[in-house]
Every structure is written in C-alpha cells, then in structure tokens.
Design an enzyme around this catalytic site. Structure first.
Site, PDB file in Angstrom:
ATOM      1  N   TYR A  72       0.478  -1.021  -0.056  1.00 16.90           N
ATOM      2  CA  TYR A  72       0.210  -0.192   0.183  1.00 16.90           C
ATOM      3  C   TYR A  72       0.682   1.226  -0.199  1.00 16.90           C
ATOM      4  O   TYR A  72       1.048   2.453  -0.415  1.00 16.90           O
ATOM      5  CB  TYR A  72      -1.052  -0.127   1.002  1.00 16.90           C
ATOM      6  CG  TYR A  72      -1.889   0.983   1.092  1.00 16.90           C
ATOM      7  CD1 TYR A  72      -3.175   0.754   0.268  1.00 16.90           C
ATOM      8  CD2 TYR A  72      -1.516   2.375   1.711  1.00 16.90           C
ATOM      9  CE1 TYR A  72      -4.029   2.099   0.376  1.00 16.90           C
ATOM     10  CE2 TYR A  72      -2.236   3.314   1.652  1.00 16.90           C
ATOM     11  CZ  TYR A  72      -3.850   2.911   1.348  1.00 16.90           C
ATOM     12  OH  TYR A  72      -5.378   3.981   1.116  1.00 16.90           O
ATOM     13  N   PHE A 124      -6.522  20.609 -24.283  1.00 14.00           N
ATOM     14  CA  PHE A 124      -6.779  19.535 -24.455  1.00 14.00           C
ATOM     15  C   PHE A 124      -8.233  19.553 -23.541  1.00 14.00           C
ATOM     16  O   PHE A 124      -8.398  20.152 -22.911  1.00 14.00           O
ATOM     17  CB  PHE A 124      -5.950  18.530 -24.311  1.00 14.00           C
ATOM     18  CG  PHE A 124      -6.687  17.154 -23.860  1.00 14.00           C
ATOM     19  CD1 PHE A 124      -6.632  16.954 -25.122  1.00 14.00           C
ATOM     20  CD2 PHE A 124      -6.938  16.125 -22.672  1.00 14.00           C
ATOM     21  CE1 PHE A 124      -6.981  15.519 -25.792  1.00 14.00           C
ATOM     22  CE2 PHE A 124      -7.434  14.844 -23.567  1.00 14.00           C
ATOM     23  CZ  PHE A 124      -7.718  14.375 -24.634  1.00 14.00           C
ATOM     24  N   ASP A 125      -9.574  18.187 -24.234  1.00 12.74           N
ATOM     25  CA  ASP A 125     -10.371  18.536 -23.638  1.00 12.74           C
ATOM     26  C   ASP A 125     -10.363  18.119 -22.654  1.00 12.74           C
ATOM     27  O   ASP A 125     -11.682  19.039 -21.878  1.00 12.74           O
ATOM     28  CB  ASP A 125     -11.717  17.454 -24.740  1.00 12.74           C
ATOM     29  CG  ASP A 125     -10.781  16.520 -24.631  1.00 12.74           C
ATOM     30  OD1 ASP A 125      -9.943  16.234 -24.461  1.00 12.74           O
ATOM     31  OD2 ASP A 125     -11.977  15.921 -25.377  1.00 12.74           O
ATOM     32  N   ASP A 215       1.392  20.349 -20.434  1.00 15.54           N
ATOM     33  CA  ASP A 215       1.081  19.103 -20.550  1.00 15.54           C
ATOM     34  C   ASP A 215       1.800  17.942 -21.420  1.00 15.54           C
ATOM     35  O   ASP A 215       1.533  18.368 -22.726  1.00 15.54           O
ATOM     36  CB  ASP A 215      -0.078  19.623 -21.035  1.00 15.54           C
ATOM     37  CG  ASP A 215      -1.861  18.250 -21.292  1.00 15.54           C
ATOM     38  OD1 ASP A 215      -1.103  16.901 -21.428  1.00 15.54           O
ATOM     39  OD2 ASP A 215      -2.525  18.317 -21.671  1.00 15.54           O
ATOM     40  N   ALA A 217       1.120  14.714 -22.127  1.00 16.19           N
ATOM     41  CA  ALA A 217       1.200  13.506 -22.532  1.00 16.19           C
ATOM     42  C   ALA A 217       1.689  13.113 -24.097  1.00 16.19           C
ATOM     43  O   ALA A 217       2.819  12.118 -23.876  1.00 16.19           O
ATOM     44  CB  ALA A 217      -0.142  13.845 -23.499  1.00 16.19           C
ATOM     45  N   LYS A 258       0.100   7.523 -22.648  1.00  9.36           N
ATOM     46  CA  LYS A 258       0.171   7.675 -24.333  1.00  9.36           C
ATOM     47  C   LYS A 258       1.632   8.094 -24.302  1.00  9.36           C
ATOM     48  O   LYS A 258       2.271   6.130 -25.057  1.00  9.36           O
ATOM     49  CB  LYS A 258       0.360   9.543 -24.403  1.00  9.36           C
ATOM     50  CG  LYS A 258      -1.107  10.285 -23.935  1.00  9.36           C
ATOM     51  CD  LYS A 258      -2.101   9.802 -24.913  1.00  9.36           C
ATOM     52  CE  LYS A 258      -3.886  10.309 -24.789  1.00  9.36           C
ATOM     53  NZ  LYS A 258      -3.938  11.535 -23.774  1.00  9.36           N
ATOM     54  N   HIS A 450     -19.543  14.931 -25.900  1.00  8.81           N
ATOM     55  CA  HIS A 450     -18.642  13.856 -26.933  1.00  8.81           C
ATOM     56  C   HIS A 450     -18.427  12.630 -26.821  1.00  8.81           C
ATOM     57  O   HIS A 450     -18.935  11.903 -27.772  1.00  8.81           O
ATOM     58  CB  HIS A 450     -17.763  14.960 -27.444  1.00  8.81           C
ATOM     59  CG  HIS A 450     -16.788  14.697 -26.247  1.00  8.81           C
ATOM     60  ND1 HIS A 450     -16.065  15.295 -26.093  1.00  8.81           N
ATOM     61  CD2 HIS A 450     -15.594  14.095 -26.933  1.00  8.81           C
ATOM     62  CE1 HIS A 450     -14.486  14.931 -24.956  1.00  8.81           C
ATOM     63  NE2 HIS A 450     -14.601  14.244 -25.456  1.00  8.81           N
TER      64      HIS A 450
HETATM   65  C1  LIG Z   1      -4.645  12.330 -23.640  1.00  6.72           C
HETATM   66  C2  LIG Z   1      -4.568  13.934 -22.562  1.00  6.72           C
HETATM   67  C3  LIG Z   1      -4.780  14.045 -21.631  1.00  6.72           C
HETATM   68  C4  LIG Z   1      -5.340  13.634 -20.792  1.00  6.72           C
HETATM   69  O1  LIG Z   1      -5.075  12.096 -20.427  1.00  6.72           O
HETATM   70  P1  LIG Z   1      -5.734  11.085 -20.176  1.00  6.72           P
HETATM   71  O2  LIG Z   1      -5.144  10.136 -19.670  1.00  6.72           O
HETATM   72  O3  LIG Z   1      -6.954  10.547 -21.896  1.00  6.72           O
HETATM   73  O4  LIG Z   1      -6.912  11.463 -19.056  1.00  6.72           O
HETATM   74  C5  LIG Z   1      -4.197  15.470 -21.560  1.00  6.72           C
HETATM   75  N1  LIG Z   1      -3.819  15.973 -22.492  1.00  6.72           N
HETATM   76  C6  LIG Z   1      -3.149  15.858 -23.203  1.00  6.72           C
HETATM   77  C7  LIG Z   1      -2.652  16.139 -24.428  1.00  6.72           C
HETATM   78  C8  LIG Z   1      -3.664  14.499 -23.898  1.00  6.72           C
HETATM   79  O5  LIG Z   1      -3.597  13.986 -25.350  1.00  6.72           O
END
Ligand SMILES: *Cc1c(COP(=O)(O)O)cnc(C)c1O
Length: 459
Positions: A72, A124-125, A215, A217, A258, A450
């Site tokens: 844990y 990002f969304d 960000d 990813a 990603k 969406h």
């Molecule tokens: C996928 C993504 C996120 C969010 O990540 P999740 O793992 O899907 O929650 C944030 N920013 C970017 C640029 C992304 O491609």
C-alpha cells in the site's frame, strides 16, 4: 541500394480483429446513437478512436509487470517510477495518478479558482473541462497558422507569444494560476512545438511571474520532431532533448497512456516541494495514497519501463514514420488533412471533404460515421461536438476547424492496415458530393458531451 525503412520490433503475440458487412455496421451505429464512443469494440475493424492506452506493451514492460510491488505504501514500484521521472524527465517531486485528467484534477483542485484564467496552446478537452468546471477561463493562444490545414510548417503547434503576453498584461498575476504548454499540441493536429518556442514561453512566464505547466502527454514525440526538424538538435539524443524541453517547465501533467506506452497511468510532477505538499491532499482524496495514486505496483513498473523505451529514437521513429506513411497514401489520393502529418494521428479536414454538410449538422462527426460505415474504421470528431457549448451563453461553439482524427495506436497496426484506412477514406471522398446532410443532437451532458452525446440523422 539503400534499404527501406522498417519497424524496429517484431511481433510476439497477436490479437484477432473481425471484419463486418456494411449492413451490420448500419445497425450497430444506429444502436450506438451515431456516437462512435458507444460502439462495441468488437464491431470495429481498425480502431483509431485514440492512441491513449491502446498501444502494445513490450516484452520488457510485461516482465516488469510481474515484478510489481503491491504494498500500500512505499512500494518499490513507486521508487522505480520516481527514479524514471527524476532521471529521464528531471522532476524532483511527483504524484502518481490513474491517468492524465486525474493529474489535472489534483493540480487544478489545488491551484485554480473561480474567475481565474489559464492561457495555453489549444488546451486538451479534459484540461479545458477541468478549468471550465471550476468557472475559470481557458484562453487559447495558439498561433493562427495552426488553423490553416494546408500550410506546411515544421512547428505548427506553437504558442503565439504575443497573444500570451496580452493575457499576461490584461489579467493580474493572481488571476493566472498557470499557463499550459501542450506538447505535442493534440488539438491542433498532433503538431509539435519548437525548443525555441518552449523557451520563449518559459521566459515570458518568468517575466510575469506565472507558473508554466507542461501538458506532456506526447512529450517524446515532440522531442523527436525537435531532433529531426529544429536546427542544432540533430546530433542530440531524444533523452537529452527531453531533459532540455522539460527543464523549462515548473509542473508537468502526464497521461502515461500516450508516450509512456501503458494501458493505464499518469502522474503530476513538479519542482516546488510546497506545491507537492498541497497537492497531496487531493491526491489522497481522489486517487489514493501518495505512493500509488490510483495505480497498482505492476502498472507503475510498466510505466517506468515505458518512459525509458518511449524516449528511445527507434521507438519514436517507427511510430512517427507509420503516421507519415498514412499521410503519404492520403496525398496520393488528394485528400485534405492537417499538414504536415502529426506525431500520433492524421486529422482529416472534414470541412474541405464534406462541403455540402452544414456546420449545424456536425461535419466531422458525419465524416466519422461515413468512414465507419465504409470499412469499420473508427476515428474521432475534433469539431463542434467536442467544442461543447459556451459555458456562459450555452450556445454551440463552432471552432474554425472540423477535423476527424485518425489516431494510430503505438506498435499495434501494420502498414497494410494503413493502406486499408487510406483506401476507405478515398472511397468516402469519391462519393462526397452525395453526402448532403449530417446529424442533430438528441441528448447531451453539460461538460465534455462528446463522450456520451446521442444523435440522429438530420431531416
Ligand atoms: C490524453 C490527454 C490528456 C488526458 O489524459 P487521460 O489519460 O486521457 O486522462 C491530457 N492532455 C493531452 C494533450 C492528452 O492527449
């Protein structure tokens, strides 16, 4: 003769995928209320919905899974992840989270409040969702060139530093909890940001005393583009470029689904110990104790290994070359997409393909449905359904671009699949003049509609 390009891996395990008939697909998409997210995955032949968590892990990642420590607190897997984040990315403090948006949730719960503004290059969304849900404003400062799909420039995902400075001048520092730099710029077409622009953004942030959040990813894909396109980086390793890129950020949110090539995972990394402490509370509340944050030990092990593999040149070259291959096929057929081909996906320019469908009937969504009907290929709409309604006026927002994203999962499909995708897109393109009507919404949620929206054919 010069040897042609080929993948830097071979295949040890296969997963069968099923073909279907157009008649079957017509019934399935109707049952799914014309939302591609609602389809059963067995009803999809080639799944390009996302490259998130859909990649194939390596033999080394699978073996790392077996060594996961499921304690844990204080698991060795946590320390493996910590070492990878410190050594490869250069951040001293981090919190594991179950995915990228969870890192955003923990961070923004700590620093964003009502009335704040958060500028960035095409948020990002989920990032935008988390900002707007807190009644703060996400301000887009992407370069205008990103909206011209036919313009071919090497770094089309960049921050417009003039727009950014305008925001910094207009709002007091206390109202700007951070500035978000998304690498690569997913929403603008998986387009990269140059080191020069990353540096410029960081300098501007420093000048105004603003925290820079990366960000990240697809940070490794961004590094690949810097290596192959920006002067002065050709001889540097991906890991060296990554270290420099991230050195300009104060905070990094990461969807490890990603570029760390895992099926589930994420983290929030930072340099500031005090911020780390403040974020811990929300990590414990929403994700889990600070040494696992919603991840199992085996997932943390795979993630640590994935960060290492994902920042190797061969891994990135194989991936990005495959996307470029699909782009070249589409070029042969004269199909318009966001140029040049992005790192993780091809973004078809739906407005240029389905010229007869009115914007109120969701052009990119219509193209997505047509491509599914054609060949069982599932892409995703990056257009006005995704753009949601304006949080204040509640009117539909119609972004400049209506794109259908074809995201290529890492190490999953072959170039024969790319040929099928290109041929299917061509078939839809060839009958574009007959496609005159789109779809209307029958049900939707107030934020990030969406994922669950329901539609019917426009009459
Ligand atoms: C996928 C993504 C996120 C969010 O990540 P999740 O793992 O899907 O929650 C944030 N920013 C970017 C640029 C992304 O491609």
């Amino acid at each position: 003769m010069e040897l042609p390009f080929s993948e830097s891996y071979r295949i040890k395990m296969v997963e069968h995928i099923k073909k279907s008939t157009r008649q079957e697909r017509e019934a399935w998409i109707r049952e799914a209320k014309y939302n591609l997210f609602n389809l059963h995955s067995e009803h999809v032949f080639i799944d390009l919905l996302t490259d998130s968590g859909t990649g194939a892990m390596s033999d080394k990642q699978w073996s790392a899974m077996m060594l996961g420590d499921e304690s844990y607190a204080g698991a060795s897997s946590y320390y493996k992840m910590k070492d990878a984040i410190q050594n490869i990315l250069g951040f001293e403090y981090f919190l594991p989270t179950h995915q990228g948006r969870a890192a955003e949730n923990v961070l923004y719960s700590t620093i964003v409040k009502e009335g704040d503004v958060v500028p960035g290059n095409s948020h990002f969304d989920t990032t935008k969702g988390h900002i707007e849900y807190r009644r703060a404003l996400a301000i887009d400062c992407t370069i205008d060139a990103a909206a011209n799909t036919q313009l071919e420039i090497p770094f089309k995902g960049e921050m417009d530093l003039e727009k950014l400075e305008k925001v910094f001048k207009e709002y007091p520092k206390e109202k700007i909890p951070c500035c978000v730099l998304t690498l690569t710029n997913n929403t603008a077409g998986g387009q990269p940001v140059s080191m020069k622009n990353i540096k410029g953004t960081a300098e501007l942030c420093r000048k105004y005393g603003i925290t820079l959040q990366i960000d990240g990813a697809r940070f490794a894909e961004n590094a690949y583009f810097i290596k192959t396109r920006e002067e002065g980086y050709a001889d540097k390793s991906i890991k060296e470029i990554v270290r420099e890129m991230l050195s300009y950020g104060d905070i990094m949110t990461m969807s490890s689904k990603k570029d760390a090539i895992v099926n589930m995972g994420g983290f929030l990394a930072m340099r500031d110990q005090e911020l780390w402490r403040r974020c811990q509370m929300f990590c414990v509340m929403y994700e889990g104790f600070i040494t696992y944050g919603g991840l199992s030990g085996r997932e943390m092990n795979a993630l640590a290994q994935g960060l290492d593999e994902g920042t190797e040149f061969d891994t990135l070259e194989t991936r990005i070359e495959q996307v470029a291959y699909l782009g070249r096929k589409l070029d042969e057929y004269g199909i318009p997409y966001q140029r040049p081909a992005g790192g993780h996906a091809i973004f078809l320019d739906a407005k240029k393909i389905l010229t007869n469908v009115p914007k109120e009937e969701f052009i990119a969504q219509t193209l997505g449905i047509e491509l599914y009907l054609e060949a069982g290929i599932r892409g995703v709409e990056i257009g006005s359904i995704l753009a949601d309604r304006d949080p204040i006026t509640r009117e539909n927002r119609y972004p400049r671009l209506e794109l259908l994203r074809l995201a290529i999962p890492r190490r999953t499909y072959t170039n024969n699949h790319m040929d099928v995708i290109a041929a299917a897109v061509k078939n839809v393109y060839d009958r574009r003049e007959q496609i005159n009507r789109g779809y209307v919404i029958t049900k939707e949620l107030p934020v990030m509609r969406h994922f669950t929206v329901e539609l019917e054919p426009a009459k």
